[in-house]
Write a protein that holds these residues in place. Structure first.
Motif, mmCIF file in Angstrom:
data_model
loop_
_atom_site.group_PDB
_atom_site.id
_atom_site.type_symbol
_atom_site.label_atom_id
_atom_site.label_comp_id
_atom_site.label_asym_id
_atom_site.label_seq_id
_atom_site.Cartn_x
_atom_site.Cartn_y
_atom_site.Cartn_z
ATOM 1 N N GLN A 54 1.019 -1.186 0.352
ATOM 2 C CA GLN A 54 0.393 -0.122 0.155
ATOM 3 C C GLN A 54 0.815 1.423 -0.179
ATOM 4 N N SER A 234 -16.454 -4.555 6.993
ATOM 5 C CA SER A 234 -16.568 -3.538 6.214
ATOM 6 C C SER A 234 -18.436 -4.280 6.490
ATOM 7 N N TRP A 315 -4.256 -8.504 0.647
ATOM 8 C CA TRP A 315 -4.372 -6.895 0.624
ATOM 9 C C TRP A 315 -4.017 -6.893 -1.187
ATOM 10 N N THR A 316 -4.624 -7.980 -1.968
ATOM 11 C CA THR A 316 -4.532 -7.505 -3.531
ATOM 12 C C THR A 316 -6.379 -7.535 -3.634
ATOM 13 N N LEU A 317 -7.008 -8.663 -3.136
ATOM 14 C CA LEU A 317 -7.954 -8.962 -3.860
ATOM 15 C C LEU A 317 -9.377 -8.167 -2.947
ATOM 16 N N PRO A 318 -10.112 -8.170 -2.789
ATOM 17 C CA PRO A 318 -12.051 -8.306 -2.550
ATOM 18 C C PRO A 318 -12.093 -9.112 -2.002
ATOM 19 N N ARG A 319 -13.387 -8.312 -1.208
ATOM 20 C CA ARG A 319 -14.078 -9.385 -0.585
ATOM 21 C C ARG A 319 -14.641 -10.474 -1.172
ATOM 22 N N ILE B 132 -12.708 0.049 0.011
ATOM 23 C CA ILE B 132 -12.502 -1.016 1.782
ATOM 24 C C ILE B 132 -14.292 -1.876 1.681
ATOM 25 N N ILE B 134 -16.163 -3.327 -0.506
ATOM 26 C CA ILE B 134 -16.639 -4.094 -0.698
ATOM 27 C C ILE B 134 -14.548 -5.259 -0.162
ATOM 28 N N GLY B 135 -14.370 -4.658 0.321
ATOM 29 C CA GLY B 135 -12.712 -5.511 1.481
ATOM 30 C C GLY B 135 -11.533 -5.388 0.931
ATOM 31 N N ALA B 136 -11.387 -4.715 -0.270
ATOM 32 C CA ALA B 136 -10.274 -4.450 -0.812
ATOM 33 C C ALA B 136 -9.580 -2.734 -0.487
ATOM 34 N N ASN B 137 -8.001 -3.054 0.472
ATOM 35 C CA ASN B 137 -8.238 -1.920 0.843
ATOM 36 C C ASN B 137 -6.897 -1.325 0.321
ATOM 37 N N THR B 138 -5.993 -1.678 -0.409
ATOM 38 C CA THR B 138 -5.375 -1.215 -1.054
ATOM 39 C C THR B 138 -5.416 -0.322 -1.562
#
Lengths: 353, 389
Positions: A54, A234, A315-319, B132, B134-138
């Protein structure tokens, strides 16, 4: 283990029962010590990996060199924090839930071979034992979510139950493929086999599918992104551990890192050669004592490579959404895992046949 | 609702079930401030929702009736605090219309450049926080890196990083320094490369598309009914942009830019992905506008001479009323002012885009999952400071 018992009976001249107890206490104590140090390092590493992905530096102040003392400082802080129990919580369940979560994962380590002879018990059904004992964690999570008397915690716990139970199918099925190759559930046998025949991952092309399926499923089992739905910051604030604070909270964090270590150790032992080097360089499995301890270093390096990939993905992919997670598990991973097992079986019958 | 049928199990006669009331907010990581949504849940599925606003109500409109026209500019900063320049602009234009004056040419061009820079900064926050959600923090940190450059650029003439109070009735508070334009152009070059990174990281990610496509679909008639504007409206395929259709600054007539609208690329027209993608493309259009603005920036004063004199005493417009609207990052911001000759207006009203866009929420949520609710709230891109005022 035998070396330790010999040391206590032979060198110190103790009785067999006492020697046995002392040997196990020493082994488990050093395992706990290793895991504590590992967890602190892994938390620091996670923060560093995340920070560098990041465009940040992460912790830089505490302890001097790149903030190495950040994790011990945090651990100390967490120990002194007040342990808040929400009103209306089921106190007994609320108290023991973190312990159950942690113990389940910790117990898995007694079957992991860290190097030739460095293994607490080489259980006959080692792989099976680890899968079974690590699932106890789900019960702890459900207890935590239910006893917290918070709706967000309950959502997190139910998600965890659904997700982990579903993903045990593909992960356990995928592990059948290396078991078919070696013909044993004993974790020690995997190392001896791989020292002799090379890494299992290269034994047939289907093994790559099995590894990929197991890796993805193990991410879900550890509640790592993109499968961090039970925590889902979130959406559910912190999921099942929303109401926890202080040391109890840190146990859940610790559990995540320890289960990452466990699944990475399984991945390395079953697919990536365990504590042997590529092409059985140096023949680590059969080195004379104390050089056989080199195997521990080899395994740890491999484990951290796998853990790095887990962090990188997080730290790359969304949930994913809860229905997408279920679709992924049942519609894609499970069939692919079965395909890999069937393919491995056919391949070995055909090649050796 | 189609989605509801997709998820719901029909026969539950043998299971005792109970509706769960879930309180989303006012302290929740993804309600973008202090929004409270009361949800009725059937497992993970939302059956009903009720928005509760007002936690950030600061009587901004009433304050407008008790301070002078010039003193009110900083209060507009604090409405949509992510797009202060645009708020200042709307307020200044309203007061100018009331007074019948116009800002000098250079001020108008600089206003446009600053407003577009602030639009990019605001959309970057929307992009980052949506990641964020959607779950992606970067992506958030990537967005903040570029936003930092914009804030540094806007700080140089205004002295503030977020709440600028820079655009004022009659022109600008002061002129930009001599290297500013060069630095803005350098930022534009840099940003284009970064924008491509964002798309690799988030926009085209399979999981991200899976989470946002076909979720929170807003049909065009609902857009009209709720008065939604900005990217929320354009995401549903309605090509309407005040900058193009009702140019409120002269430079907007002279520069060349497109109005991106949703196309239903990954699913239904008007879904969350479309709104997100409209914002992403608007950033690039803003870059185009800034480039042309920097090239055509004329010299001269930045504050009307008449106004300079008037600033020595409080402004006292003659009796009358004025309404001006501007295309803010979140939609149309309008100010309505009624003057009766005194130093402050007797009525001051803001038409906040976030407020109107938020009114869509209750109709969008039923039938979706709790994870979708977060995605939908994020795609509306509300700022509670503006909703509650």
């Amino acid at each position: 283990m035998e070396t330790l018992i010999d040391f206590f009976t032979g060198t110190l001249g103790l009785g067999p029962t006492l020697a046995l107890s002392l040997a196990y206490a020493t082994a488990i104590g050093s395992l706990l010590g290793f895991i504590t140090v590992y967890a602190m390092f892994a938390i620091w590493m996670e923060r560093k990996v995340a920070a560098h992905i990041q465009q940040r530096f992460g912790p830089m102040e505490v302890g001097g060199w790149h903030g190495w003392a950040q994790s011990p400082a945090d651990a100390l802080k967490l120990m002194f924090k007040e342990d808040i129990i929400p009103s209306g919580a089921n106190k007994v369940l609320f108290w023991i839930a973190p312990a159950i979560v942690f113990c389940g994962v910790l117990a898995g380590f007694i079957a992991i071979p860290f190097a030739a002879g460095v293994q607490i018990v080489d259980i006959d059904l080692g792989v099976f034992f680890i899968i079974a004992i690590a699932s106890i964690e789900v019960i702890g999570v459900i207890m935590a979510g239910w006893s917290s008397n918070s709706k967000y915690s309950l959502f997190g716990a139910v998600r965890e139950a659904a997700q982990v139970v579903s993903y045990e199918l593909p992960s356990a099925t995928a592990l059948l493929a290396p078991i078919l190759v070696v013909g044993s559930f004993k974790l020690g046998d995997f190392n001896t086999y791989q020292a002799e025949h090379g890494w299992i991952i290269f034994s047939n092309p289907f093994m790559w599918i099995a590894l990929l399926v197991y890796f993805i499923a193990s991410l879900a089992g550890c509640k790592r992104a993109p499968f961090d739905l039970p925590e889902a910051e979130s959406e559910l604030v912190s999921g099942f551990h929303t109401e926890y604070s202080g040391m109890r909270f840190s146990f859940f964090g610790l559990e995540e890192f320890v289960s990452m270590l466990l699944v990475s150790a399984i991945t390395c032992t079953l697919f990536l050669g365990g504590y042997t080097l590529p092409f059985n360089f140096l023949d680590v499995a059969n080195l004379a004592a104390p050089f056989h301890l080199l195997g521990v270093a080899v395994l740890i390096v491999k484990i951290f490579a796998v853990i790095f990939v887990q962090m990188w993905l997080r730290w790359t992919l969304p949930r994913m959404r809860v229905d997408q997670v279920m679709t992924m598990g049942y519609k894609y991973l499970l069939p692919w895992a079965l395909f890999a097992v069937a393919g491995t079986a056919v391949w070995h019958v055909w090649m050796e046949g | 609702m189609e989605a509801l049928e997709m998820y719901t199990v029909d026969d539950r006669s043998d299971v005792y079930t109970e509706e769960l009331k879930l309180n989303l907010g006012p302290q929740h990581p993804s309600t973008h401030g202090v929004l409270r949504v009361e949800l009725s849940m059937d497992g993970e599925i939302i059956t009903a929702s009720r928005c509760d606003i007002g936690y950030l109500h600061r009587c901004a409109e009433k304050i407008g009736e008790n301070v002078t026209y010039l003193q009110y500019t900083p209060y507009t900063d604090r409405m949509d605090y992510l797009a202060s320049m645009n708020n200042n602009l709307a307020w200044s234009l309203t007061v100018e219309k009331l007074l019948g004056v116009e800002a000098p040419e250079r001020a108008q061009w600089l206003r446009m450049i600053c407003a577009e820079l602030n639009r990019i900064a605001s959309h970057l926050i929307a992009f980052g926080t949506y990641g964020i959600d959607i779950g992606a923090n970067t992506p958030f940190f990537y967005a903040f890196r570029e936003r930092e450059s914009i804030m540094a650029l806007l700080e140089r003439p205004s002295g503030a990083r977020m709440l600028y109070n820079y655009i004022q009735p009659g022109g600008l508070r002061r002129d930009v320094d001599e290297n500013w334009v060069t630095d803005v152009l350098a930022f534009c070059d840099d940003f284009e490369k970064r924008w491509a990174e964002y798309n690799t990281l988030l926009s085209n990610n399979r999981i991200f598309i899976g989470r946002t496509a076909n979720i929170g679909v807003i049909p065009q008639d609902v857009v009209y009914a709720c008065g939604a504007t900005g990217p929320v409206m354009r995401g549903s395929g309605i090509k309407w942009d005040l900058r193009r259709d009702v140019p409120y600054l002269k430079p907007y007539e002279e520069v060349d830019f497109d109005v991106p609208v949703g196309e239903g690329t990954h699913g239904t027209l008007g879904d969350c992905w479309d709104r997100y993608w409209v914002r992403m493309r608007e950033m690039m259009e803003s870059i185009r506008i800034i480039r042309q603005g920097c090239a055509a920036l004329p010299g001269g004063e930045v504050m009307e001479k008449v106004m300079k004199k008037m600033y020595k005493t409080p402004l006292t417009p003659e009796a009358g009323e004025a309404y001006m609207r501007c295309e803010n990052p979140r939609g149309e911001l309008g100010f309505y002012v009624v003057a009766e000759g005194g130093t402050s207006p007797i009525r001051c009203r803001a038409r906040a885009p976030s407020f109107c866009n938020l009114s869509l929420l209750d109709s969008l949520l039923p039938g979706t999952m709790i994870a979708d609710a977060v995605a939908i709230i994020g795609s509306l891109d509300i700022v509670l400071g503006e909703v509650d005022r």
